[in-house]
Write a protein that holds these residues in place. Structure first.
Motif, short mmCIF file in Angstrom:
data_model
loop_
_atom_site.label_atom_id
_atom_site.label_comp_id
_atom_site.label_asym_id
_atom_site.label_seq_id
_atom_site.Cartn_x
_atom_site.Cartn_y
_atom_site.Cartn_z
N ASP A 30 58.21 19.93 -100.15
CA ASP A 30 58.69 20.44 -101.69
C ASP A 30 60.03 21.18 -101.30
O ASP A 30 60.02 22.22 -100.42
CB ASP A 30 57.44 21.28 -102.26
CG ASP A 30 56.51 20.45 -102.94
OD1 ASP A 30 56.84 19.27 -103.05
OD2 ASP A 30 55.72 21.09 -103.36
N GLY A 31 60.94 21.07 -102.25
CA GLY A 31 62.17 22.09 -102.16
C GLY A 31 61.44 23.45 -102.69
O GLY A 31 60.42 23.54 -103.25
N GLN A 91 58.29 19.78 -107.51
CA GLN A 91 59.48 18.96 -106.91
C GLN A 91 59.18 17.50 -107.24
O GLN A 91 58.43 17.05 -106.40
CB GLN A 91 59.83 19.58 -105.46
CG GLN A 91 59.87 20.88 -105.29
CD GLN A 91 61.31 21.64 -105.94
OE1 GLN A 91 62.17 21.24 -105.70
NE2 GLN A 91 60.80 22.66 -107.02
N ASP A 137 64.15 18.50 -97.81
CA ASP A 137 63.10 18.48 -98.42
C ASP A 137 63.48 17.74 -99.95
O ASP A 137 64.83 17.41 -100.13
CB ASP A 137 63.20 20.15 -99.21
CG ASP A 137 62.75 21.19 -98.58
OD1 ASP A 137 61.87 20.80 -97.66
OD2 ASP A 137 62.91 22.40 -98.81
N ARG A 138 62.38 17.43 -100.69
CA ARG A 138 62.63 16.47 -101.90
C ARG A 138 63.39 17.35 -102.96
O ARG A 138 63.49 18.51 -102.96
CB ARG A 138 61.52 16.03 -102.24
CG ARG A 138 60.42 16.79 -102.70
CD ARG A 138 59.18 16.07 -103.12
NE ARG A 138 58.43 15.54 -102.18
CZ ARG A 138 58.21 14.05 -102.10
NH1 ARG A 138 58.81 13.31 -103.21
NH2 ARG A 138 57.58 13.63 -101.29
N GLY A 139 64.12 16.64 -103.94
CA GLY A 139 64.79 17.37 -104.81
C GLY A 139 63.85 17.60 -105.88
O GLY A 139 62.69 17.28 -106.05
N THR A 188 67.42 14.47 -103.24
CA THR A 188 68.09 14.97 -102.08
C THR A 188 68.75 13.74 -101.52
O THR A 188 67.87 12.90 -101.23
CB THR A 188 67.38 15.64 -101.08
OG1 THR A 188 67.11 16.84 -101.93
CG2 THR A 188 68.16 16.22 -99.99
N HIS A 207 66.65 21.32 -101.05
CA HIS A 207 66.47 20.31 -102.31
C HIS A 207 67.83 19.99 -103.03
O HIS A 207 68.79 20.77 -102.96
CB HIS A 207 65.54 20.72 -102.96
CG HIS A 207 65.31 22.01 -103.76
ND1 HIS A 207 64.52 22.59 -104.57
CD2 HIS A 207 66.14 23.03 -103.44
CE1 HIS A 207 64.85 23.61 -105.00
NE2 HIS A 207 66.02 24.22 -104.48
N ASN A 208 68.16 18.82 -103.41
CA ASN A 208 69.25 18.32 -103.92
C ASN A 208 70.50 18.65 -103.38
O ASN A 208 71.61 18.42 -104.09
CB ASN A 208 69.22 18.96 -105.44
CG ASN A 208 68.12 18.77 -106.15
OD1 ASN A 208 67.25 19.47 -106.32
ND2 ASN A 208 67.90 17.69 -106.69
#
Lengths: 346, 346, 346
Positions: free
Chosen positions: A187-188, A203, A222-224, A229, A245-246
């Motif tokens: 998780d971000g 996230q 990390d996932r967005g 991302t 993230h992102n």
């Protein structure tokens, strides 16, 4: 270096090109550095800068640029190439490919969900885990103890190392390499404050990674939060790198060990980010930007070039005096201004 | 973003409150950022600062503050809330909870010691390991490949990610989340010097973590030397963070990626520690202290406030000149003093 | 601290020496810090600096230096030792060795290749993986979920933690400890540029680690490009440390958390590298060099001593003013020079 069976010098030239000077049937047992090489090894010399090390080397064969060929021919068999470093890179790949064991299929003690889709020639190591609906492209190799969570997609020919985690629904392209312990798709870091407490923002984005990306050991991507991302094709990351993230990393950018990029920052193509360099969040870096090691980037960069910010190391006593002065620097500037004004009056 | 089945806009308002403006039966398939949202998505606008992005958005529904409701109503169905960011956080949680699969029990290929105690509804993933005497609270979820060592205690509802290690006898509270690859309870770094060698000091303390703590991927939190390392309730840690032995982190403090805290330091409650900030050992930081990213904290801080120490980045040539001058800064200060004294005489 | 059965004070003195003052049959249930100790605990006092904490302690027994013995004897039973800190280190080891369970052999759910060679008394935990041709010395302990790749060699008595990866053909000496999540032998970061793309250089070297080395959690030590990466005997590494390819770390050097060493750098013996210190590539550091925490080393160091380079932290407003001035420092120096020249003329 690691062992390997014998090849003939001529086989290398057949496979990788270059001009052969010397016996095609010279037996070689491995690549080696100029300093370590023995008669059964092949070394490389990138240019005149290493001519002295070349002269001292016991290598039986050398990859050399044209300008060193005449001299080098007196001590070893040669492959002459305009770019010996690149030749060496390709040779190292050829050597490893030769020694690679054929894919071993799915290990009896791997755990692969029945709904996962495995392409032709996929290898899944002992005790690896492949979740529901995951897709492994043809020739993908999943090391022992890797975890591919539900719905993740691994491109053809991609190699996932031991203890790697590929999070749910994340995607990697073809021919990627992910080294041991890296976690992709955690998780971000997102929370909304509420009366002194942090309320988690789930996230919901993914991580999407292009073709030919290599990621070192114990990294985190990390996932967005909502959008994904993204790491574009050809990006190379060293160890212990954090991509928040992102973030968007442009194609063919390379980052050295311990670098980190905070959330939503956009890095251009063909950038190099030095070891331990840190880029704060919500910035944009243009293509062809080079950040020196250990530099902190706190503003966007529109112009290609090299950027640096390192506190110079000194013996401890000198540092103490200079650091104390630094905390008074603004006042010093004021004092200089006062002196200048006074002088003008005189 | 990751997929999900359809819900009606009215369901959200029923669950989470807010004022509905528009059709309660509007079908929604997910949350999305303003830029990515389509007609089947709900987005959020935190304030006037994002009004332009709002106007350009194709979201079918929007969470907006009261002051934007009138304008926003012309383009989308609305949920009006005084704090759209917090509403979005709660909505993201509601959305994920809805999609979460029911607990799957203990996987046939997990290794759970017979003396471990598992609460109701516990899930233990494939190839996870739970040691002797470990205690898993009701509803705890242990991902594939997690390792819970002997005697560790995991609170109810806590989620342990893939490849996490929870060391022997360590304790986590309720509703915690630990992301992939994090190691809790490795030995603190303690050695006694003896004639040029290092004699190991066994680390006999534990790690104790409160309720509602979230810890990112590939972090390390070491066990104490004699007393415990403590992380209080509500603390949030990003990725690749290092918490050394006998550190005490106060409740509701948040640390961004790559931060590190050296041994025996005590951090207050409600602090924020920026990414890559480093806090040396044996210090005390008061409550409500904010440390900027990449800042090195070398002394205790008694007063709430924001503290910073970053070398400003510059183009490389300018940096070189300024860094060279910095190594002479103390001397420069002496020269200014001499000028001042001379001027006084004149 | 973690529990344990009762021992008598006299047993400690028999095993570890020191002068006993008080009842040999005093029962003790553990070691504790001065602040936490109760009547059933033994604490230690390193010197007069801690005399006040000693007076306030409820410890039933104390390890004290001779100069504190007379006073301390009024409040507790004593072990008198010229170096209480070292005594405490040895006692902590004795205590843990006492409690250690006998080696449990190879777990039924470990995966050990039939060609691996296991010494006497080796323990391999649940779900650990030992590859083809790996060699585990007598008494080596491999934790659950550790991965020992093909051809790796683990010395006698060495302990490999959970989720550790020891890469193919890498070697560790005797009595080493590797904590959870560390990856030894991932590929070094090596690429040859070709028309804006990065061509991988396969890393053909190994990692060789000497005797009595301890490595913290989630570290990475990369294999060499051609020659090996080397960590000599007695080296101690904390958590999240990155050692790049072809680095050479001299014997008995210690590095604190988050330190990193870039490629081909050579660090001497008996050095200390502070937390988060970074050493760039291709440098040489002499023996007995001490680098302060968070310092960036950008040049070789021939002379023993302590070296530092930390931007001093300040309240944010002061930092902003000083950082802005720092970006003009070279110009300030020019202005001071101009003032000096003008003054000379007057």
């Amino acid at each position: 270096m690691r062992g390997g069976s014998t090849v003939r010098l001529g086989e290398l030239v057949e496979a990788l090109g270059g001009e052969l000077i010397g016996p095609a049937d010279l037996p070689l047992q491995g690549l080696a550095s100029l300093a370590s090489a023995q008669i059964q090894h092949i070394g490389f010399v990138t240019g005149a800068r290493h001519a002295e090390a070349m002269r001292a080397s016991h290598a039986g064969a050398l990859i050399v640029p044209p300008e060193l060929a005449e001299e080098a021919a007196q001590q070893a068999a040669l492959i002459v190439s305009p770019n010996p470093y690149l030749y060496y890179a390709r040779l190292s790949q050829w050597w490893v490919a030769r020694l690679r064991a054929p894919a071993a299929g799915v290990h009896a003690q791997a755990v692969v969900h029945p709904s996962a889709v495995l392409g032709e020639g996929v290898e899944v190591g002992a005790l690896a885990f492949v979740g529901a609906g995951a897709v492994l492209g043809a020739g993908a190799r999943i090391a022992p103890h890797a975890v591919i969570e539900a719905g993740a997609r691994i491109g053809p020919g991609t190699h996932i190392g031991a203890h790697v985690v590929i999070g749910a629904d994340c995607e990697l392209g073809a021919r990627c390499i992910v080294h041991g312990g890296t976690v992709i798709g955690a998780d971000g870091f997102g929370f909304a404050p509420e009366q002194g407490r942090w309320i988690k923002i789930e996230q919901l984005g993914r991580v999407r990674i292009g073709d030919d990306v290599e990621i070192g050991a114990n990294c985190t991507i990390d996932r967005g939060a909502l959008d994904d991302t993204v790491v574009e094709e050809g990006v190379k990351l060293d160890n212990l790198i954090h991509i928040a993230h992102n973030v968007h990393v442009g194609a063919h950018t390379a980052m050295a060990g311990c670098a980190a990029v905070a959330g939503s920052t956009r890095i251009g193509r063909h950038c190099t980010i030095g070891g331990d360099a840190k880029i704060v969040g919500h910035l944009t870096l243009a293509d062809h930007v080079h950040i020196s090691a250990c530099t902190v980037v706190t503003r966007s960069i529109q112009k290609p070039g090299t950027y640096t910010g390192i506190f110079p190391m000194d013996d401890n006593a000198s540092w103490e005096k200079n650091a104390a002065s630094l905390r008074q620097l603004y006042k010093l500037r004021e004092r200089v201004r006062a002196l200048e004004q006074q002088q003008k009056k005189n």
